[in-house]
Design a protein around this motif. Sequence first.
Motif, PDB file in Angstrom:
ATOM      1  N   PRO A 163      -5.986   5.665   6.566  1.00  0.00           N
ATOM      2  CA  PRO A 163      -6.071   5.812   5.112  1.00  0.00           C
ATOM      3  C   PRO A 163      -4.731   6.239   4.522  1.00  0.00           C
ATOM      4  CG  PRO A 163      -6.818   7.816   6.141  1.00  0.00           C
ATOM      5  CD  PRO A 163      -6.460   6.868   7.266  1.00  0.00           C
ATOM      6  N   LEU A 209      -8.086   0.088  -5.092  1.00  0.00           N
ATOM      7  CA  LEU A 209      -9.045   0.836  -5.907  1.00  0.00           C
ATOM      8  C   LEU A 209      -8.338   1.792  -6.875  1.00  0.00           C
ATOM      9  CD1 LEU A 209     -11.884   1.460  -3.306  1.00  0.00           C
ATOM     10  CD2 LEU A 209     -11.841  -0.197  -5.205  1.00  0.00           C
ATOM     11  N   ILE A 210      -7.217   2.339  -6.455  1.00  0.00           N
ATOM     12  CA  ILE A 210      -6.424   3.187  -7.358  1.00  0.00           C
ATOM     13  C   ILE A 210      -5.908   2.338  -8.520  1.00  0.00           C
ATOM     14  CG2 ILE A 210      -4.246   4.466  -7.573  1.00  0.00           C
ATOM     15  CD1 ILE A 210      -4.818   5.527  -4.680  1.00  0.00           C
ATOM     16  N   ALA A 224      -7.937  -0.140   5.450  1.00  0.00           N
ATOM     17  CA  ALA A 224      -8.308   1.014   4.622  1.00  0.00           C
ATOM     18  C   ALA A 224      -7.227   1.396   3.613  1.00  0.00           C
ATOM     19  CB  ALA A 224      -8.653   2.210   5.508  1.00  0.00           C
ATOM     20  N   ARG A 225      -5.982   1.509   4.040  1.00  0.00           N
ATOM     21  CA  ARG A 225      -4.915   1.965   3.144  1.00  0.00           C
ATOM     22  C   ARG A 225      -4.672   0.981   1.998  1.00  0.00           C
ATOM     23  NH1 ARG A 225      -3.278   0.674   8.192  1.00  0.00           N
ATOM     24  NH2 ARG A 225      -1.603  -0.831   8.503  1.00  0.00           N
ATOM     25  N   HIS A 280       0.830  -1.205   0.000  1.00  0.00           N
ATOM     26  CA  HIS A 280       0.000   0.000   0.000  1.00  0.00           C
ATOM     27  C   HIS A 280       0.864   1.254   0.000  1.00  0.00           C
ATOM     28  CE1 HIS A 280       0.951   0.989   4.169  1.00  0.00           C
ATOM     29  NE2 HIS A 280       0.810  -0.306   4.429  1.00  0.00           N
ATOM     30  N   ARG A 323      -7.045  -1.175   0.790  1.00  0.00           N
ATOM     31  CA  ARG A 323      -8.240  -1.095  -0.064  1.00  0.00           C
ATOM     32  C   ARG A 323      -8.145   0.114  -0.988  1.00  0.00           C
ATOM     33  NH1 ARG A 323     -11.226  -1.298   4.644  1.00  0.00           N
ATOM     34  NH2 ARG A 323     -12.203   0.633   4.002  1.00  0.00           N
ATOM     35  N   GLN A 324      -7.726   1.252  -0.441  1.00  0.00           N
ATOM     36  CA  GLN A 324      -7.585   2.457  -1.268  1.00  0.00           C
ATOM     37  C   GLN A 324      -6.558   2.236  -2.371  1.00  0.00           C
ATOM     38  OE1 GLN A 324      -6.822   5.105   2.158  1.00  0.00           O
ATOM     39  NE2 GLN A 324      -8.287   6.494   1.163  1.00  0.00           N
ATOM     40  N   THR A 325      -5.452   1.610  -2.042  1.00  0.00           N
ATOM     41  CA  THR A 325      -4.425   1.319  -3.037  1.00  0.00           C
ATOM     42  C   THR A 325      -4.990   0.424  -4.144  1.00  0.00           C
ATOM     43  OG1 THR A 325      -2.646   1.586  -1.415  1.00  0.00           O
ATOM     44  CG2 THR A 325      -2.135   0.273  -3.384  1.00  0.00           C
ATOM     45  N   THR A 341       0.766   6.775  -5.350  1.00  0.00           N
ATOM     46  CA  THR A 341       0.171   5.499  -5.748  1.00  0.00           C
ATOM     47  C   THR A 341      -0.502   5.636  -7.109  1.00  0.00           C
ATOM     48  OG1 THR A 341      -0.099   4.871  -3.438  1.00  0.00           O
ATOM     49  CG2 THR A 341      -1.405   3.652  -5.044  1.00  0.00           C
ATOM     50  N   LYS A 342      -1.152   6.759  -7.368  1.00  0.00           N
ATOM     51  CA  LYS A 342      -1.760   6.995  -8.682  1.00  0.00           C
ATOM     52  C   LYS A 342      -0.700   7.028  -9.776  1.00  0.00           C
ATOM     53  CE  LYS A 342      -5.982   9.403  -7.315  1.00  0.00           C
ATOM     54  NZ  LYS A 342      -6.717  10.683  -7.310  1.00  0.00           N
ATOM     55  N   THR A 351      -1.652   8.941  -1.806  1.00  0.00           N
ATOM     56  CA  THR A 351      -2.616   8.783  -2.896  1.00  0.00           C
ATOM     57  C   THR A 351      -2.004   9.214  -4.220  1.00  0.00           C
ATOM     58  OG1 THR A 351      -4.495   9.100  -1.410  1.00  0.00           O
ATOM     59  CG2 THR A 351      -4.878   9.521  -3.742  1.00  0.00           C
TER      60      THR A 351
END
Length: 164
Positions: A25, A64-65, A57-58, A9, A60-62, A34-35, A31
Amino acid sequence: MLELYLIRHGIAAAPESYETDEERPLTDEGTQKTKKMAKRLSELKLHFDLILTSPLARARQTALILQTAGLSSQVEESDYLGLDGDIYNWLPWLETWHQGGGSCLALVGHEPNLSNWAETLVWGSPRGSLILKKAGVIGLTLPETGSPVGHSYLFWLVAPRLLL
Protein backbone atom coordinates in the motif's frame (compact mmCIF):
# COMPACT_ATOMS: atom_id res chain seq x y z
CA MET A 1 -8.43 16.25 -29.00
CA LEU A 2 -7.60 13.37 -26.69
CA GLU A 3 -5.67 14.20 -23.52
CA LEU A 4 -3.89 11.44 -21.64
CA TYR A 5 -2.42 11.88 -18.16
CA LEU A 6 0.02 9.27 -16.88
CA ILE A 7 0.19 9.36 -13.09
CA ARG A 8 2.60 7.28 -11.04
CA HIS A 9 1.37 5.95 -7.71
CA GLY A 10 2.53 7.62 -4.50
CA ILE A 11 5.25 6.44 -2.12
CA ALA A 12 4.63 2.79 -1.23
CA ALA A 13 5.62 0.53 1.64
CA ALA A 14 8.89 -1.40 1.43
CA PRO A 15 8.68 -4.64 -0.58
CA GLU A 16 10.12 -6.77 2.21
CA SER A 17 7.17 -5.90 4.44
CA TYR A 18 4.66 -7.76 2.23
CA GLU A 19 4.36 -11.27 0.81
CA THR A 20 3.70 -10.00 -2.71
CA ASP A 21 4.44 -6.77 -4.53
CA GLU A 22 0.76 -6.49 -5.45
CA GLU A 23 -0.20 -5.98 -1.78
CA ARG A 24 2.09 -3.03 -1.04
CA PRO A 25 0.00 0.00 0.00
CA LEU A 26 0.88 3.66 0.08
CA THR A 27 2.75 4.78 3.17
CA ASP A 28 1.28 7.53 5.35
CA GLU A 29 3.70 9.96 3.70
CA GLY A 30 2.72 8.64 0.28
CA THR A 31 -0.96 9.10 1.07
CA GLN A 32 -0.46 12.68 2.31
CA LYS A 33 1.69 13.73 -0.66
CA THR A 34 -0.70 12.12 -3.12
CA LYS A 35 -3.64 13.95 -1.52
CA LYS A 36 -1.79 17.27 -1.85
CA MET A 37 -0.94 16.51 -5.49
CA ALA A 38 -4.57 15.57 -6.22
CA LYS A 39 -5.83 18.76 -4.55
CA ARG A 40 -3.47 20.82 -6.70
CA LEU A 41 -4.62 19.07 -9.89
CA SER A 42 -8.20 19.85 -8.88
CA GLU A 43 -7.28 23.51 -8.30
CA LEU A 44 -5.86 23.52 -11.84
CA LYS A 45 -9.36 22.50 -13.01
CA LEU A 46 -8.33 19.10 -14.35
CA HIS A 47 -11.12 16.58 -14.76
CA PHE A 48 -10.83 13.10 -16.23
CA ASP A 49 -13.64 11.25 -17.96
CA LEU A 50 -12.12 8.11 -16.43
CA ILE A 51 -9.26 7.09 -14.17
CA LEU A 52 -7.91 3.72 -15.29
CA THR A 53 -5.69 2.12 -12.68
CA SER A 54 -3.35 -0.78 -12.20
CA PRO A 55 -4.87 -3.47 -9.96
CA LEU A 56 -1.95 -3.22 -7.50
CA ALA A 57 -2.88 -1.81 -4.09
CA ARG A 58 -0.71 1.33 -4.21
CA ALA A 59 -2.04 2.34 -7.63
CA ARG A 60 -5.67 1.66 -6.66
CA GLN A 61 -5.21 3.81 -3.55
CA THR A 62 -3.72 6.60 -5.65
CA ALA A 63 -6.65 6.41 -8.10
CA LEU A 64 -9.17 6.59 -5.25
CA ILE A 65 -7.40 9.65 -3.83
CA LEU A 66 -7.70 11.31 -7.25
CA GLN A 67 -11.39 10.41 -7.38
CA THR A 68 -12.02 11.70 -3.85
CA ALA A 69 -10.37 15.01 -4.86
CA GLY A 70 -13.07 15.36 -7.52
CA LEU A 71 -10.86 14.65 -10.52
CA SER A 72 -13.24 11.98 -11.87
CA SER A 73 -16.39 10.17 -10.88
CA GLN A 74 -15.20 6.94 -12.50
CA VAL A 75 -12.34 4.61 -11.59
CA GLU A 76 -11.74 1.25 -13.27
CA GLU A 77 -9.02 -1.32 -12.76
CA SER A 78 -7.12 -2.64 -15.75
CA ASP A 79 -4.56 -5.40 -16.07
CA TYR A 80 -3.06 -3.39 -18.95
CA LEU A 81 -1.54 -1.16 -16.26
CA GLY A 82 -0.06 -3.96 -14.16
CA LEU A 83 3.69 -4.41 -13.82
CA ASP A 84 3.87 -6.38 -17.08
CA GLY A 85 1.44 -4.16 -18.99
CA ASP A 86 2.07 -3.72 -22.70
CA ILE A 87 1.04 -0.53 -24.48
CA TYR A 88 0.26 -2.42 -27.69
CA ASN A 89 -2.26 -4.60 -25.87
CA TRP A 90 -3.85 -1.45 -24.38
CA LEU A 91 -4.14 0.59 -27.59
CA PRO A 92 -7.27 -1.22 -28.93
CA TRP A 93 -8.98 -0.53 -25.59
CA LEU A 94 -8.04 3.17 -25.93
CA GLU A 95 -9.46 3.37 -29.45
CA THR A 96 -12.76 1.82 -28.35
CA TRP A 97 -12.96 4.11 -25.31
CA HIS A 98 -12.26 7.21 -27.42
CA GLN A 99 -14.81 6.21 -30.06
CA GLY A 100 -17.33 5.95 -27.21
CA GLY A 101 -16.86 9.65 -26.50
CA GLY A 102 -13.97 9.74 -24.02
CA SER A 103 -11.60 12.68 -24.40
CA CYS A 104 -9.62 12.99 -21.15
CA LEU A 105 -8.13 9.89 -19.53
CA ALA A 106 -5.86 9.35 -16.54
CA LEU A 107 -3.78 6.20 -16.20
CA VAL A 108 -2.42 5.34 -12.75
CA GLY A 109 0.44 2.89 -12.82
CA HIS A 110 4.09 2.12 -12.31
CA GLU A 111 7.58 2.84 -13.51
CA PRO A 112 9.22 2.19 -15.86
CA ASN A 113 6.00 1.35 -17.73
CA LEU A 114 4.46 4.82 -17.69
CA SER A 115 7.61 6.57 -18.90
CA ASN A 116 8.11 3.91 -21.57
CA TRP A 117 4.50 4.32 -22.69
CA ALA A 118 4.92 8.11 -22.91
CA GLU A 119 8.11 7.75 -24.94
CA THR A 120 6.46 5.22 -27.25
CA LEU A 121 3.54 7.56 -27.84
CA VAL A 122 5.79 10.57 -28.50
CA TRP A 123 8.84 9.07 -30.24
CA GLY A 124 7.59 5.67 -31.42
CA SER A 125 9.75 3.64 -29.04
CA PRO A 126 11.01 3.82 -25.46
CA ARG A 127 14.32 5.65 -25.07
CA GLY A 128 14.88 5.66 -21.33
CA SER A 129 14.92 9.47 -21.32
CA LEU A 130 11.88 10.26 -19.17
CA ILE A 131 11.62 9.53 -15.47
CA LEU A 132 8.29 9.83 -13.71
CA LYS A 133 8.67 10.38 -9.97
CA LYS A 134 6.22 8.88 -7.48
CA ALA A 135 2.97 10.91 -7.64
CA GLY A 136 4.33 12.67 -10.73
CA VAL A 137 2.31 13.42 -13.86
CA ILE A 138 2.95 13.28 -17.61
CA GLY A 139 0.42 14.97 -19.91
CA LEU A 140 0.12 13.95 -23.57
CA THR A 141 -2.05 15.05 -26.45
CA LEU A 142 -2.95 12.15 -28.74
CA PRO A 143 -4.16 12.49 -32.32
CA GLU A 144 -7.89 12.26 -33.02
CA THR A 145 -7.37 9.60 -35.69
CA GLY A 146 -4.69 7.13 -36.62
CA SER A 147 -2.13 5.52 -34.39
CA PRO A 148 -0.95 7.60 -31.44
CA VAL A 149 2.41 5.77 -31.47
CA GLY A 150 5.03 8.30 -32.52
CA HIS A 151 2.34 10.92 -33.20
CA SER A 152 1.55 12.22 -29.72
CA TYR A 153 2.79 15.39 -28.05
CA LEU A 154 4.20 15.83 -24.57
CA PHE A 155 2.75 18.96 -22.98
CA TRP A 156 3.41 18.32 -19.30
CA LEU A 157 5.99 16.51 -17.19
CA VAL A 158 5.83 17.52 -13.57
CA ALA A 159 7.47 16.17 -10.45
CA PRO A 160 5.19 16.01 -7.40
CA ARG A 161 7.27 18.58 -5.50
CA LEU A 162 6.14 21.19 -8.02
CA LEU A 163 2.51 20.42 -7.22
CA LEU A 164 2.76 20.39 -3.42
